[in-house]
Write an enzyme that holds these catalytic residues in place. Structure first.
Site, mmCIF file in Angstrom:
data_model
loop_
_atom_site.group_PDB
_atom_site.id
_atom_site.type_symbol
_atom_site.label_atom_id
_atom_site.label_comp_id
_atom_site.label_asym_id
_atom_site.label_seq_id
_atom_site.Cartn_x
_atom_site.Cartn_y
_atom_site.Cartn_z
ATOM 1 N N GLY A 95 -16.991 -84.321 3.422
ATOM 2 C CA GLY A 95 -17.921 -84.348 2.342
ATOM 3 C C GLY A 95 -19.177 -84.844 2.896
ATOM 4 N N ALA A 96 -19.972 -83.902 2.637
ATOM 5 C CA ALA A 96 -21.745 -84.117 2.772
ATOM 6 C C ALA A 96 -22.514 -84.423 1.834
ATOM 7 C CB ALA A 96 -22.345 -82.954 3.588
ATOM 8 N N TYR A 129 -23.428 -88.386 -0.641
ATOM 9 C CA TYR A 129 -24.320 -89.635 -0.396
ATOM 10 C C TYR A 129 -23.540 -90.190 0.837
ATOM 11 C CZ TYR A 129 -27.231 -88.377 -4.438
ATOM 12 O OH TYR A 129 -27.977 -87.907 -5.201
ATOM 13 N N GLU A 146 -28.233 -89.374 -19.725
ATOM 14 C CA GLU A 146 -29.387 -88.671 -19.140
ATOM 15 C C GLU A 146 -29.021 -87.254 -19.272
ATOM 16 O OE1 GLU A 146 -28.688 -90.146 -14.966
ATOM 17 O OE2 GLU A 146 -30.155 -91.827 -15.414
ATOM 18 N N ALA A 166 -24.343 -93.783 -6.316
ATOM 19 C CA ALA A 166 -24.982 -93.298 -5.259
ATOM 20 C C ALA A 166 -25.460 -94.324 -4.384
ATOM 21 C CB ALA A 166 -25.866 -92.274 -5.808
HETATM 22 P P1 FAD Z 1 -21.008 -86.746 -3.801
HETATM 23 O O1 FAD Z 1 -22.268 -87.275 -3.600
HETATM 24 O O2 FAD Z 1 -20.561 -86.431 -4.925
HETATM 25 O O3 FAD Z 1 -20.555 -85.799 -2.400
HETATM 26 C C1 FAD Z 1 -19.177 -85.169 -2.347
HETATM 27 C C2 FAD Z 1 -19.353 -84.062 -1.354
HETATM 28 O O4 FAD Z 1 -18.101 -83.575 -1.018
HETATM 29 C C3 FAD Z 1 -20.207 -82.990 -1.954
HETATM 30 O O5 FAD Z 1 -21.034 -82.539 -1.156
HETATM 31 C C4 FAD Z 1 -18.871 -81.843 -2.271
HETATM 32 O O6 FAD Z 1 -19.535 -80.497 -2.218
HETATM 33 C C5 FAD Z 1 -18.095 -82.282 -1.180
HETATM 34 N N1 FAD Z 1 -16.627 -81.851 -1.549
HETATM 35 C C6 FAD Z 1 -15.890 -82.024 -2.531
HETATM 36 N N2 FAD Z 1 -14.764 -81.839 -2.664
HETATM 37 C C7 FAD Z 1 -14.501 -81.175 -1.282
HETATM 38 C C8 FAD Z 1 -13.621 -80.426 -0.672
HETATM 39 N N3 FAD Z 1 -12.429 -80.337 -1.418
HETATM 40 N N4 FAD Z 1 -13.770 -79.961 0.536
HETATM 41 C C9 FAD Z 1 -14.835 -80.147 0.914
HETATM 42 N N5 FAD Z 1 -15.956 -80.601 0.551
HETATM 43 C C10 FAD Z 1 -15.757 -81.136 -0.725
HETATM 44 N N6 FAD Z 1 -25.544 -92.880 -9.148
HETATM 45 C C11 FAD Z 1 -26.579 -93.887 -9.032
HETATM 46 O O7 FAD Z 1 -26.367 -94.577 -8.123
HETATM 47 N N7 FAD Z 1 -27.805 -93.422 -9.848
HETATM 48 C C12 FAD Z 1 -28.039 -92.558 -10.750
HETATM 49 O O8 FAD Z 1 -28.979 -92.142 -11.089
HETATM 50 C C13 FAD Z 1 -26.787 -91.562 -10.811
HETATM 51 N N8 FAD Z 1 -27.037 -90.503 -11.435
HETATM 52 C C14 FAD Z 1 -25.789 -89.601 -11.615
HETATM 53 C C15 FAD Z 1 -26.200 -88.543 -12.491
HETATM 54 C C16 FAD Z 1 -25.093 -87.700 -12.699
HETATM 55 C C17 FAD Z 1 -25.216 -86.300 -13.410
HETATM 56 C C18 FAD Z 1 -23.694 -87.964 -11.871
HETATM 57 C C19 FAD Z 1 -22.598 -86.850 -12.242
HETATM 58 C C20 FAD Z 1 -23.535 -88.893 -11.413
HETATM 59 C C21 FAD Z 1 -24.514 -89.863 -11.044
HETATM 60 N N9 FAD Z 1 -24.544 -90.840 -10.117
HETATM 61 C C22 FAD Z 1 -25.641 -91.867 -10.077
HETATM 62 C C23 FAD Z 1 -23.040 -91.392 -9.591
HETATM 63 C C24 FAD Z 1 -23.207 -90.780 -8.116
HETATM 64 O O9 FAD Z 1 -23.829 -89.287 -8.207
HETATM 65 C C25 FAD Z 1 -21.971 -90.814 -7.426
HETATM 66 O O10 FAD Z 1 -21.433 -92.285 -7.448
HETATM 67 C C26 FAD Z 1 -22.350 -90.239 -5.943
HETATM 68 O O11 FAD Z 1 -22.543 -88.948 -5.769
HETATM 69 C C27 FAD Z 1 -20.955 -90.685 -5.081
HETATM 70 O O12 FAD Z 1 -21.298 -90.061 -3.669
HETATM 71 P P2 FAD Z 1 -20.401 -89.389 -2.863
HETATM 72 O O13 FAD Z 1 -20.803 -89.280 -1.495
HETATM 73 O O14 FAD Z 1 -18.708 -90.188 -2.997
HETATM 74 O O15 FAD Z 1 -19.938 -88.116 -3.610
HETATM 75 P P1 NAD Z 2 -18.404 -93.210 -17.718
HETATM 76 O O1 NAD Z 2 -16.896 -93.440 -17.663
HETATM 77 O O2 NAD Z 2 -19.468 -94.182 -17.349
HETATM 78 O O3 NAD Z 2 -18.827 -92.869 -19.198
HETATM 79 C C1 NAD Z 2 -17.994 -92.011 -20.019
HETATM 80 C C2 NAD Z 2 -18.096 -92.400 -21.660
HETATM 81 O O4 NAD Z 2 -17.308 -91.180 -22.343
HETATM 82 C C3 NAD Z 2 -17.845 -93.343 -21.885
HETATM 83 O O5 NAD Z 2 -18.688 -94.320 -22.716
HETATM 84 C C4 NAD Z 2 -16.471 -93.795 -22.724
HETATM 85 O O6 NAD Z 2 -16.067 -94.676 -23.680
HETATM 86 C C5 NAD Z 2 -16.814 -92.055 -23.337
HETATM 87 N N1 NAD Z 2 -15.355 -91.419 -23.647
HETATM 88 C C6 NAD Z 2 -14.248 -91.403 -23.025
HETATM 89 N N2 NAD Z 2 -13.479 -90.701 -23.454
HETATM 90 C C7 NAD Z 2 -13.982 -90.361 -24.929
HETATM 91 C C8 NAD Z 2 -13.284 -89.798 -25.944
HETATM 92 N N3 NAD Z 2 -12.014 -89.370 -25.926
HETATM 93 N N4 NAD Z 2 -14.260 -89.504 -27.101
HETATM 94 C C9 NAD Z 2 -15.665 -89.979 -27.032
HETATM 95 N N5 NAD Z 2 -16.108 -90.833 -25.835
HETATM 96 C C10 NAD Z 2 -15.251 -90.979 -24.787
HETATM 97 O O7 NAD Z 2 -18.526 -91.824 -17.164
HETATM 98 P P2 NAD Z 2 -20.070 -90.999 -16.426
HETATM 99 O O8 NAD Z 2 -21.346 -91.446 -17.321
HETATM 100 O O9 NAD Z 2 -19.897 -89.653 -15.978
HETATM 101 O O10 NAD Z 2 -20.525 -91.878 -15.260
HETATM 102 C C11 NAD Z 2 -19.514 -91.968 -13.991
HETATM 103 C C12 NAD Z 2 -20.011 -92.891 -13.021
HETATM 104 O O11 NAD Z 2 -21.236 -92.258 -12.415
HETATM 105 C C13 NAD Z 2 -20.260 -94.292 -13.765
HETATM 106 O O12 NAD Z 2 -19.764 -95.262 -12.641
HETATM 107 C C14 NAD Z 2 -21.819 -94.462 -13.441
HETATM 108 O O13 NAD Z 2 -22.206 -95.671 -13.121
HETATM 109 C C15 NAD Z 2 -22.234 -93.450 -12.502
HETATM 110 N N6 NAD Z 2 -23.818 -92.782 -12.986
HETATM 111 C C16 NAD Z 2 -24.584 -93.548 -12.784
HETATM 112 C C17 NAD Z 2 -25.882 -93.346 -13.347
HETATM 113 C C18 NAD Z 2 -27.050 -93.794 -13.143
HETATM 114 O O14 NAD Z 2 -27.043 -94.993 -12.516
HETATM 115 N N7 NAD Z 2 -28.245 -93.706 -13.595
HETATM 116 C C19 NAD Z 2 -25.893 -91.923 -13.915
HETATM 117 C C20 NAD Z 2 -24.540 -91.041 -14.044
HETATM 118 C C21 NAD Z 2 -23.497 -91.445 -13.525
#
Ligand code: FAD
Ligand code: NAD
Length: 403
Positions: free
Chosen positions: A11-12, A14, A171, A316
């Site tokens: 996985g590449a 964070y 978001e 992240a």
């Molecule tokens: P990832 O960064 O998701 O990386 C996983 C990597 O593994 C990817 O490159 C993927 O392609 C690769 N991979 C997956 N499966 C396979 C496979 N089977 N074979 C080979 N490669 C594979 N966190 C914050 O702290 N601040 C934020 O503002 C924030 N905003 C977010 C917004 C969104 C929309 C989402 C979905 C999440 C957000 N998060 C945020 C949460 C954060 O993105 C995750 O906690 C973080 O990405 C985890 O890092 P990771 O390295 O575990 O996985």
């Molecule tokens: P989450 O689990 O944090 O939120 C999911 C939401 O869906 C909850 O509020 C839950 O009550 C609701 N839900 C679940 N089942 C439901 C149902 N049947 N009907 C209606 N509502 C329902 O998931 P996420 O928002 O994808 O976040 C995942 C992780 O990624 C979290 O740990 C979060 O901290 C992280 N993240 C962080 C940021 C940031 O720091 N800015 C941004 C995105 C994600």
């Protein structure tokens, strides 16, 4: 004969990319071979995917080539999908081959969790990676184009329904509040016909923020046309929309996106790791219990916050820090030195509510809202980009969008 140890990073994202980059600085080339395996030849900023899905940024801004930040002569780069880890034989099974390891880092990120809700996997989109986010953007635009061309006169085709008001859901609707008026102008559609509805089971949103920030976020999003259905559990997803509440109300929509939860990568379960709610509860040094040569990081791991008595939230911010500790612990293992415990440095939490709005709780409980929080979010996003890509990538892809 001397056997040069082989470190394989899966996985590449964070955690994996940070581990790999740090390893290249901490280890001399003769100390170990390093292999990085990722599904694609690019890294993407997962934390920007809601913007890609809404279409408020170009998807190429959210990704960069791995070979631009890791020199292939120093690290062997394999672009393939990991299917399973055979911990007995110390090998990783890939879609197109297999590879052995001496030390393994599992950093494969998250997968969507639909909690078994009927129809959710089949009919709802999810924000998981670049491809899934691009599909959402294209699908939304197609609904507007079709309606404008008279292919449909059902106004619900213009409704975007978002299930779950956690960070991702909030978001995402914040970005949609920016994008939908643009689409209405582009396709000559009256703004009042296009709806953004966010459905949440809990009575409020983002419980980690104080009430005044939550109230601000709800008000700000509602002012820009987001409709909230709070305290409304989604029971089923159909091709037409969500079925909610005790009276089985159908909320119809042309686009349905599930942001209701995530879990660890399913490769963990297929490989026989002991799981708690889909992830490995790692030791304080980030190794998997019972596996002295395997580290599990990022969204694949639960890391216990001893003080709070519960795991840290998967972010992240944490994943990057896992990568730093893991690289140092791999060096310690190779050199026969003691391993360190992971210590999380909490720099706060920021949620964006669109391009120029947000809420934040940073440093020692400093609260921000509006443009100040949005500016802080860009600082956080750019910092992560810099840590993984250095100055060159930051200058090319960094967020400099004016408000
Ligand atoms: P990832 O960064 O998701 O990386 C996983 C990597 O593994 C990817 O490159 C993927 O392609 C690769 N991979 C997956 N499966 C396979 C496979 N089977 N074979 C080979 N490669 C594979 N966190 C914050 O702290 N601040 C934020 O503002 C924030 N905003 C977010 C917004 C969104 C929309 C989402 C979905 C999440 C957000 N998060 C945020 C949460 C954060 O993105 C995750 O906690 C973080 O990405 C985890 O890092 P990771 O390295 O575990 O996985
Ligand atoms: P989450 O689990 O944090 O939120 C999911 C939401 O869906 C909850 O509020 C839950 O009550 C609701 N839900 C679940 N089942 C439901 C149902 N049947 N009907 C209606 N509502 C329902 O998931 P996420 O928002 O994808 O976040 C995942 C992780 O990624 C979290 O740990 C979060 O901290 C992280 N993240 C962080 C940021 C940031 O720091 N800015 C941004 C995105 C994600």
């Amino acid at each position: 004969m001397y056997h040069k140890p082989k470190i394989v990073v899966l996985g590449a994202g964070y955690a994996g990319l940070k581990t790999t980059r740090d390893l290249t600085k901490l280890l001399a080339p003769e100390e170990a071979d390093i292999v990085l395996i990722n599904k694609h030849n690019y890294h993407y900023e997962t934390t920007w995917l809601h913007e890609v899905a809404a279409g408020t940024i170009n998807l190429n801004q959210a990704r960069f080539m791995i070979s631009d930040v890791i020199h292939p002569s120093r690290v062997r780069l394999i672009y393939d999908t990991v299917e399973k880890i055979d911990t007995e034989e110390q090998r990783v099974i890939l879609k197109n081959g297999e590879i052995t390891y001496d030390y393994l880092v599992v950093a494969l990120g998250f997968e969507t969790n639909t909690f078994g809700i009927k129809g959710m996997e089949e009919y709802a989109y999810s924000i998981v990676d670049i491809n899934s986010s691009r599909l959402i953007r294209e699908h939304i635009e197609l609904q507007f184009a079709k309606y404008s061309a008279g292919e449909s006169d059902d106004e619900s085709a213009l409704t975007i329904l978002v299930g779950g008001a956690g960070f991702t859901g909030i978001e995402f609707v914040g970005e949609l509040a920016e994008k939908v008026p643009q689409l209405c102008r582009k396709y000559d559609i009256d703004r009042s016909k296009a709806r953004i509805i966010n459905v949440e089971a809990m009575p409020s949103i983002l419980p980690m923020f104080d009430k005044d920030l939550v109230d601000y976020a709800i008000r700000s999003l509602e002012d820009r046309g987001v409709e909230f259905r709070l305290g409304t559990p989604i029971k089923e997803c159909t091709p037409e929309g969500f079925i909610v509440g005790d009276d089985n109300e159908l909320i119809k929509a042309g686009t349905v996106v599930w942001t209701g939860g995530v879990t660890g990568n399913s490769v963990l379960g297929k490989s026989g790791f002991e799981l708690e709610r889909g992830k490995v509860m790692v030791e304080p040094d980030l190794r998997a219990p019972g596996h002295e040569n395997i580290f599990v990081l990022g969204d694949c791991a639960w890391v216990m916050d001893e003080e709070a008595g519960r795991p840290y939230p998967p972010t992240a911010q944490a994943a990057l820090q896992h990568g730093e500790t893991c690289a140092r612990n791999l060096r310690a293992l190779l050199r026969g030195e003691p391993l360190e415990k992971f210590q999380f440095i909490d720099r706060g939490t920021v949620a964006s509510l669109g391009i120029s709005d947000g809420i934040a709780n940073i440093f020692n409980d400093t609260k921000l809202k509006g443009k100040a929080a949005a500016a802080m979010k860009k600082v956080v996003d750019n910092r992560a980009l810099f840590l993984l890509g250095g100055t060159k990538i930051l200058l090319k892809k960094g967020k400099v969008r004016p408000f």
